[in-house]
Design a protein around this motif. Sequence first.
Motif, PDB file in Angstrom:
ATOM      1  N   GLU A 208      12.675 -10.954 -67.382  1.00 30.10           N
ATOM      2  CA  GLU A 208      11.595 -10.405 -66.548  1.00 30.10           C
ATOM      3  C   GLU A 208      12.161  -9.989 -65.192  1.00 30.10           C
ATOM      4  O   GLU A 208      13.093 -10.631 -64.672  1.00 30.10           O
ATOM      5  N   TYR A 209      11.604  -8.914 -64.634  1.00 27.95           N
ATOM      6  CA  TYR A 209      12.079  -8.372 -63.346  1.00 27.95           C
ATOM      7  C   TYR A 209      10.877  -7.957 -62.513  1.00 27.95           C
ATOM      8  O   TYR A 209       9.799  -7.694 -63.042  1.00 27.95           O
ATOM      9  N   LYS A 210      11.104  -7.853 -61.215  1.00 27.06           N
ATOM     10  CA  LYS A 210      10.086  -7.318 -60.315  1.00 27.06           C
ATOM     11  C   LYS A 210      10.685  -6.163 -59.540  1.00 27.06           C
ATOM     12  O   LYS A 210      11.814  -6.264 -59.041  1.00 27.06           O
ATOM     13  N   PHE A 211       9.930  -5.076 -59.454  1.00 26.93           N
ATOM     14  CA  PHE A 211      10.272  -3.944 -58.585  1.00 26.93           C
ATOM     15  C   PHE A 211       9.250  -3.941 -57.457  1.00 26.93           C
ATOM     16  O   PHE A 211       8.036  -3.993 -57.715  1.00 26.93           O
ATOM     17  N   ILE A 212       9.728  -3.901 -56.230  1.00 28.76           N
ATOM     18  CA  ILE A 212       8.831  -3.964 -55.062  1.00 28.76           C
ATOM     19  C   ILE A 212       9.246  -2.870 -54.081  1.00 28.76           C
ATOM     20  O   ILE A 212      10.442  -2.553 -53.968  1.00 28.76           O
ATOM     21  N   ILE A 213       8.269  -2.292 -53.408  1.00 26.24           N
ATOM     22  CA  ILE A 213       8.596  -1.410 -52.268  1.00 26.24           C
ATOM     23  C   ILE A 213       7.879  -1.950 -51.041  1.00 26.24           C
ATOM     24  O   ILE A 213       6.660  -2.169 -51.074  1.00 26.24           O
ATOM     25  N   CYS A 214       8.644  -2.164 -49.982  1.00 32.50           N
ATOM     26  CA  CYS A 214       8.071  -2.555 -48.683  1.00 32.50           C
ATOM     27  C   CYS A 214       8.446  -1.499 -47.661  1.00 32.50           C
ATOM     28  O   CYS A 214       9.481  -0.835 -47.798  1.00 32.50           O
ATOM     29  N   LEU A 215       7.635  -1.376 -46.634  1.00 31.43           N
ATOM     30  CA  LEU A 215       7.849  -0.361 -45.601  1.00 31.43           C
ATOM     31  C   LEU A 215       7.930  -1.039 -44.238  1.00 31.43           C
ATOM     32  O   LEU A 215       7.124  -1.915 -43.933  1.00 31.43           O
ATOM     33  N   ALA A 216       8.876  -0.587 -43.424  1.00 28.07           N
ATOM     34  CA  ALA A 216       9.070  -1.215 -42.112  1.00 28.07           C
ATOM     35  C   ALA A 216       9.252  -0.143 -41.043  1.00 28.07           C
ATOM     36  O   ALA A 216      10.297   0.523 -41.017  1.00 28.07           O
TER      37      ALA A 216
END
Length: 354
Positions: free
Chosen positions: A158-166
Amino acid sequence: METTTKPFSIEKVKTSKIDQVDFDNLNFGSVFTDHMLVCDYKNGVWETPKIMPYQAISLEPSAKIFHYGQSIFEGMKAYKDGNGDVWMFRPMDNFKRFNISANRMAIPELPENFFIEGLRTLITLDKKWIPQKEGSSLYIRPFMFASGKGFHASPADEYKFIICLAPSGAYFSGKVKVLIEETYSRAANGGVGYAKAGGNYAGQFYPTQLAVKKGYNQVIWTDDNTHEYIEEAGAMNIFVRINDTLITGPTSDRILDGITRKSILKIAEDEGITTEVRKISVSEVVAAAKDGSLKEMFGAGTAAVVSPIAAFGYKETDYDLPELSDSYAERLKKRITDIQFNRTEDPFGWRFKV
Ligand code: PLP
Ligand code: COI
């Protein structure tokens, strides 16, 4: 690569945090926008991405990311122009590199629309967070890692793909002083240097701490075999100007194939600057510094943009770079940021409207 095709779900924050942010004094990558995108890989499929309020995530202690470091990321930016339109720079190149990194780390490839449409949807939702102050932009961090559990030393299920913005200001504050490394290596032949794998950065921290103690900001890595050739810096590719020729080393399986690097090469050629892509020996750079033909050194990267190097250290000696009135770094930085911020023509087709 299997995917689901349902539209992304969006859960908005009840109250935005934007009023708590001092947009005139932004550091790099230390405040985060209201929302993030999360996408899970389970049962052999990337599930439909969800956009939700920026929040902590919960993982099992046995998640393989903690034990075996299966983790990759990208670094991108979004820029707001004078009309309030929002742009990205060559996002397909980041997407392609993301999956190159994924393959090397035995992480399942991500579908293109989850990356590109995910970015578009998230950035549009948090558009107000894009700084407009000169030198600032919205730094974008897509990443994915092994969330599947188990101590067996094998790829997770299992994997997680995440996008965060800064919203971010400059990566470096002040002049950049670098140390040319003689002992430690960032990457090896056949290794993972060309992947944007988290561990590549962790491995740099200790030698970089030693360099920081001596008064340098970054290490310039040399080839692991002989330490005689310049490779790249911790967060940027390196350019050297000897007389009027702009030189950068070739990419290899030890070096990140930087998007800024290849854009700078193209712009320099377009500006009529003579460029060379070839191995650069440390002895050549030291000799050029001594005889005055070393005019400039600079780093190029998404976070660093174009960062002029004021001095380099090698074998206990520091070499200062001259201050120039006709700096290539200044000229190339202006041209690339003018393209990124939609202040000039984009003859290369790099700008991407969000
Ligand atoms: N080299 C390393 C090790 C980096 O982390 C980065 C930053 O992404 C770069 C080079 C520059 O790459 P890019 O221009 O694609 O951001
Ligand atoms: C970037 O330039 O986007 C990077 O990923 C470098 C990072 C280490 C800040």
